[in-house]
Design a protein around this motif. Sequence first.
Motif, short mmCIF file in Angstrom:
data_model
loop_
_atom_site.label_atom_id
_atom_site.label_comp_id
_atom_site.label_asym_id
_atom_site.label_seq_id
_atom_site.Cartn_x
_atom_site.Cartn_y
_atom_site.Cartn_z
N PRO A 1 -17.23 42.21 22.04
CA PRO A 1 -16.70 41.86 23.36
C PRO A 1 -15.37 41.11 23.24
O PRO A 1 -15.16 40.35 22.30
CB PRO A 1 -17.78 40.95 23.96
N GLY A 2 -14.48 41.36 24.18
CA GLY A 2 -13.18 40.70 24.19
C GLY A 2 -12.12 41.45 23.43
O GLY A 2 -10.95 41.09 23.49
N CYS A 3 -12.48 42.51 22.73
CA CYS A 3 -11.51 43.28 21.95
C CYS A 3 -10.82 44.29 22.87
O CYS A 3 -11.46 45.18 23.41
CB CYS A 3 -12.23 44.01 20.80
N GLN A 4 -9.51 44.15 23.01
CA GLN A 4 -8.78 45.04 23.91
C GLN A 4 -8.76 46.48 23.41
O GLN A 4 -8.75 47.42 24.19
CB GLN A 4 -7.36 44.54 24.12
N TYR A 5 -8.79 46.67 22.11
CA TYR A 5 -8.79 48.02 21.56
C TYR A 5 -10.14 48.69 21.76
O TYR A 5 -10.22 49.90 21.99
CB TYR A 5 -8.40 48.00 20.08
N CYS A 6 -11.21 47.91 21.69
CA CYS A 6 -12.55 48.43 21.97
C CYS A 6 -12.65 48.82 23.44
O CYS A 6 -13.21 49.87 23.78
CB CYS A 6 -13.62 47.39 21.63
N LEU A 7 -12.11 47.99 24.31
CA LEU A 7 -12.12 48.27 25.73
C LEU A 7 -11.32 49.54 26.02
O LEU A 7 -11.75 50.39 26.79
CB LEU A 7 -11.56 47.09 26.52
N ARG A 8 -10.16 49.67 25.38
CA ARG A 8 -9.34 50.87 25.57
C ARG A 8 -10.13 52.11 25.15
O ARG A 8 -10.15 53.12 25.86
CB ARG A 8 -8.06 50.77 24.75
N LEU A 9 -10.81 52.05 24.00
CA LEU A 9 -11.61 53.18 23.54
C LEU A 9 -12.72 53.49 24.53
O LEU A 9 -12.93 54.64 24.91
CB LEU A 9 -12.20 52.88 22.16
N ARG A 10 -13.42 52.45 25.00
CA ARG A 10 -14.51 52.65 25.95
C ARG A 10 -14.03 53.29 27.23
O ARG A 10 -14.62 54.24 27.73
CB ARG A 10 -15.19 51.31 26.23
N VAL A 11 -12.93 52.79 27.78
CA VAL A 11 -12.41 53.32 29.04
C VAL A 11 -11.93 54.75 28.87
O VAL A 11 -12.20 55.61 29.70
CB VAL A 11 -11.31 52.39 29.60
N ARG A 12 -11.23 55.04 27.80
CA ARG A 12 -10.69 56.38 27.57
C ARG A 12 -11.78 57.40 27.29
O ARG A 12 -11.60 58.58 27.55
CB ARG A 12 -9.68 56.36 26.42
N LEU A 13 -12.92 56.95 26.76
CA LEU A 13 -14.03 57.88 26.54
C LEU A 13 -14.73 58.23 27.85
O LEU A 13 -15.33 59.29 27.98
CB LEU A 13 -15.04 57.31 25.56
N GLY A 14 -14.66 57.33 28.83
CA GLY A 14 -15.29 57.59 30.12
C GLY A 14 -16.78 57.81 29.97
O GLY A 14 -17.47 57.08 29.28
N ARG A 15 -17.27 58.87 30.62
CA ARG A 15 -18.71 59.17 30.57
C ARG A 15 -19.18 59.55 29.17
O ARG A 15 -20.35 59.40 28.84
CB ARG A 15 -19.06 60.28 31.54
N ASP A 16 -18.26 60.05 28.35
CA ASP A 16 -18.62 60.42 26.98
C ASP A 16 -19.03 59.21 26.14
O ASP A 16 -19.61 59.38 25.07
CB ASP A 16 -17.47 61.16 26.29
N ALA A 17 -18.72 58.01 26.60
CA ALA A 17 -19.07 56.80 25.84
C ALA A 17 -20.59 56.68 25.66
O ALA A 17 -21.05 56.08 24.69
CB ALA A 17 -18.54 55.56 26.55
#
Length: 143
Positions: free
Chosen positions: A75-91
């Motif tokens: 939590p708090g990692c901006q790169y992890c958040l970017r990956l999560r958001v860009r994966l969308g439903r595929d996450a």
Amino acid sequence: MKRAWTLPVVLVLCGSAGAAGLILRGSTGAAAVLLLVFLFLAFTHSPLIFPRPVGALEAERLSAADGRPVVYWRPGCQYCLRLRVRLGRDARRVHWVDIWRDPAGAAAVRAANQGDETVPTVVVGGRTHTNPDPAWVREQLTG
């Protein structure tokens, strides 16, 4: 588990304090906007935005069975958040390991990154990739 919620709680407290100060000065509209911004930041940096994490050993077992990638994050990692958001439903098709909740996950990340806890670290087919392009991760899900 407590460590994962530290940043979101601090953001909510700071936003609340700032909003209270603005309300005391008579700026209720600005206070509402400020509080909403801090609540949004707290939500995006909380474990709530990520699918339910599993332990590293369980994720490795599941990945061996279904071939899906394992993503080590915190939590708090901006790169992890970017990956999560860009994966969308595929996450939801990825096995997520929160390294702050799972010591074995943190050890796996340190072993893959010369002792550093650099996240996101993605394991696909036994190969480790540190902070890969989200489009590449999505390709691994369709391939």
